[in-house]
Design a protein around this motif. Sequence first.
Motif, mmCIF file in Angstrom:
data_model
loop_
_atom_site.group_PDB
_atom_site.id
_atom_site.type_symbol
_atom_site.label_atom_id
_atom_site.label_comp_id
_atom_site.label_asym_id
_atom_site.label_seq_id
_atom_site.Cartn_x
_atom_site.Cartn_y
_atom_site.Cartn_z
ATOM 1 N N ALA A 191 15.534 -47.041 -28.506
ATOM 2 C CA ALA A 191 14.184 -47.440 -28.645
ATOM 3 C C ALA A 191 13.434 -47.324 -27.539
ATOM 4 C CB ALA A 191 14.281 -49.078 -29.256
ATOM 5 N N PHE A 192 13.845 -47.479 -26.464
ATOM 6 C CA PHE A 192 13.164 -47.523 -24.894
ATOM 7 C C PHE A 192 13.059 -46.089 -24.703
ATOM 8 C CE2 PHE A 192 13.625 -46.665 -20.477
ATOM 9 C CZ PHE A 192 12.651 -47.596 -20.111
ATOM 10 N N GLN A 389 7.117 -50.922 -41.619
ATOM 11 C CA GLN A 389 7.831 -49.813 -41.906
ATOM 12 C C GLN A 389 7.315 -48.984 -43.069
ATOM 13 O OE1 GLN A 389 11.178 -52.487 -42.848
ATOM 14 N NE2 GLN A 389 11.882 -52.266 -40.790
ATOM 15 N N GLU A 390 6.724 -49.642 -44.008
ATOM 16 C CA GLU A 390 5.823 -49.016 -45.057
ATOM 17 C C GLU A 390 4.870 -48.201 -44.656
ATOM 18 O OE1 GLU A 390 4.835 -51.952 -47.811
ATOM 19 O OE2 GLU A 390 6.756 -51.925 -48.592
ATOM 20 N N LEU A 407 4.888 -46.931 -32.553
ATOM 21 C CA LEU A 407 5.254 -47.488 -31.334
ATOM 22 C C LEU A 407 5.683 -48.984 -31.802
ATOM 23 C CD1 LEU A 407 2.505 -46.501 -29.009
ATOM 24 C CD2 LEU A 407 4.735 -46.042 -28.865
ATOM 25 N N LEU A 408 4.917 -49.585 -32.750
ATOM 26 C CA LEU A 408 5.384 -50.905 -33.076
ATOM 27 C C LEU A 408 6.668 -51.051 -33.767
ATOM 28 C CD1 LEU A 408 2.145 -52.163 -34.971
ATOM 29 C CD2 LEU A 408 3.139 -53.433 -33.164
ATOM 30 N N GLU A 409 7.155 -49.946 -34.629
ATOM 31 C CA GLU A 409 8.372 -50.004 -34.929
ATOM 32 C C GLU A 409 9.393 -49.832 -34.024
ATOM 33 O OE1 GLU A 409 9.884 -46.471 -37.193
ATOM 34 O OE2 GLU A 409 10.609 -47.729 -38.778
ATOM 35 N N SER A 410 9.251 -49.148 -32.868
ATOM 36 C CA SER A 410 10.290 -48.860 -31.734
ATOM 37 C C SER A 410 10.209 -50.170 -31.110
ATOM 38 C CB SER A 410 10.008 -47.932 -31.082
ATOM 39 O OG SER A 410 10.396 -46.372 -31.738
#
Length: 531
Positions: A191-192, A389-390, A407-410
């Motif tokens: 993720a980083f 996610q959607e 960016l939010l997901e990671s």
Amino acid sequence: MAQFEEVSQKSKLHPKPEGLALQYGTAGFRTDAKHLDHIMFRMGLLATLRSKKTKSTIGVMVTASHNPEEDNGVKLIDPMGEMVTAVWEGYATQLANTEQDSLLKELKDIIEKEDIDMSEPASIYVGKDTRPSGASLSRAVLDGVSSLGGKTHDYGLVTTPQLHYMVCCCNTHGCYGSPTVEGYYQKLSQAFLQLTQNASNRTDDQKRLLVDGANGIGALKMREMEPFLRSKLQVVLSNDSSSGKLNHMCGADYVKVQQKAPQGMNMGVGECCCSFDGDADRIVYYYTDSKGCFHLLDGDKIATLISTYLKELLTQAGLNLQIAVVQTAYANGSSTRYLEDVMKVAVCCTKTGVKHLHHAAQEYDIGVYFEANGHGTVLFSKAAQKQIQELVKDPNTNDERKRAVKLLESTINLINQTVGDAISDMLVIETVLAIRGMSVQDWHAIYTDLPNRQLKVTVSDRRVIDTTDAERRAVTPEGLQDAIDSLVKKYKTARSFVRPSGTEDVVRVYAEADTQVHMIIMLIIYLNIFN
Ligand code: NG1
Ligand code: ZN
């Protein structure tokens, strides 16, 4: 029954000193390691019952966090990686304090009250920090579990948040990640690396971070993790030796309370530094300027940085999710004002102790919670995660929205949602600074802390102080709140409160005011009240 026979036999190897009474407090049991062997054995028993009851894996972490090296402690971890419920905290205290000859009776009482099916299997994950007493105390936990027929997985030396992560991974059947230390490093580092691709022009200076490991487990684990970060973060570790004394003149608690740099760290002017605490669930940042002045960026500054970043991404992604920051009475007044007035973020105040903040944060789509001491994390509701996610998958999302939502997901993957985690928080902070192109000085300048201090006062019985309003007002002893009110009235933006500690036999006094001098006068008057 045979299983109780074994408990009876083995408990003799872990006898309770007669008359000793301890309480499962804010952070579990915590005291001088010499008094804990029977507690560990009994917590092994209780964790086994909890596992049978919940039909899930339960965690037992042997640590005393920021306390001196001679202390130790134990905390139980519930199925989703959260703290055990209040009712089970009560059982823990009862079981710990029951004299040797009534241990079986107490155990059977809990089984009956909770209607536990003893034929259910039990699975317990055990971990410990680097304290010298940890090895024998964690063996006592394992003894407790095996005497009731439970299965154990001993992770040995791990940070507290790593064990919370393992428990959550196991009970969600791998959905949260793989329940190994390597799985933890892989999840966070992937993720980083993904996130920092969005900040390609970071200089080597911006990638450099001085880390004070408090001579504890965090230093050890940071060293293990470094190769996974592929030089995208250059960590310079200090206080990383197992020969140095744990938490002694170093670590997050020392830096926060003393408001000064730890010993053993070679800080250059303006260099970005951070400190972990003894079990690596807390972190604070700091630097010194060209005049040699020390500047602290504590949990409040961390919450502000992270919530501002998340709010911006939500706007860019066009997502209408409610974000809130959860604080305690120790949050600096300037941070609360900044969040409410400038950032227009909802702020909620709870009692001290992460379990209270954690529960409050669960009420929002996105709940950012941090104690001022640097213990905290971010929680995303299931619905919020699903929406994110959607949107990532939606082919009609335009490029700007897609970038923000990715960016939010990671960021979600980088955050340890089970509990505050120094390593994960550090990577989130480094990510936000990198993506927003901010230096530690820019971050510090977002708002100016009001001068503040906390003191410990020893009194004959700290329980005479009872509080209300998230511990911000004293109900007893009579007259105390009136004295505080008249003191606070004298100064601009002053705030003050007194509360009994949940982890030490002391009363904590906190004061903040518009100037350093006013804040110190308030503390001196306080000391007179208590003497
Ligand atoms: P107490 O001793 O109840 O103030 C301290 C910290 C808490 C929390 C717990 C558990 C302060 C003022 N208090 O609680 O925030 O971290 O220890 O470790 O920092
Ligand atoms: Zn800790």
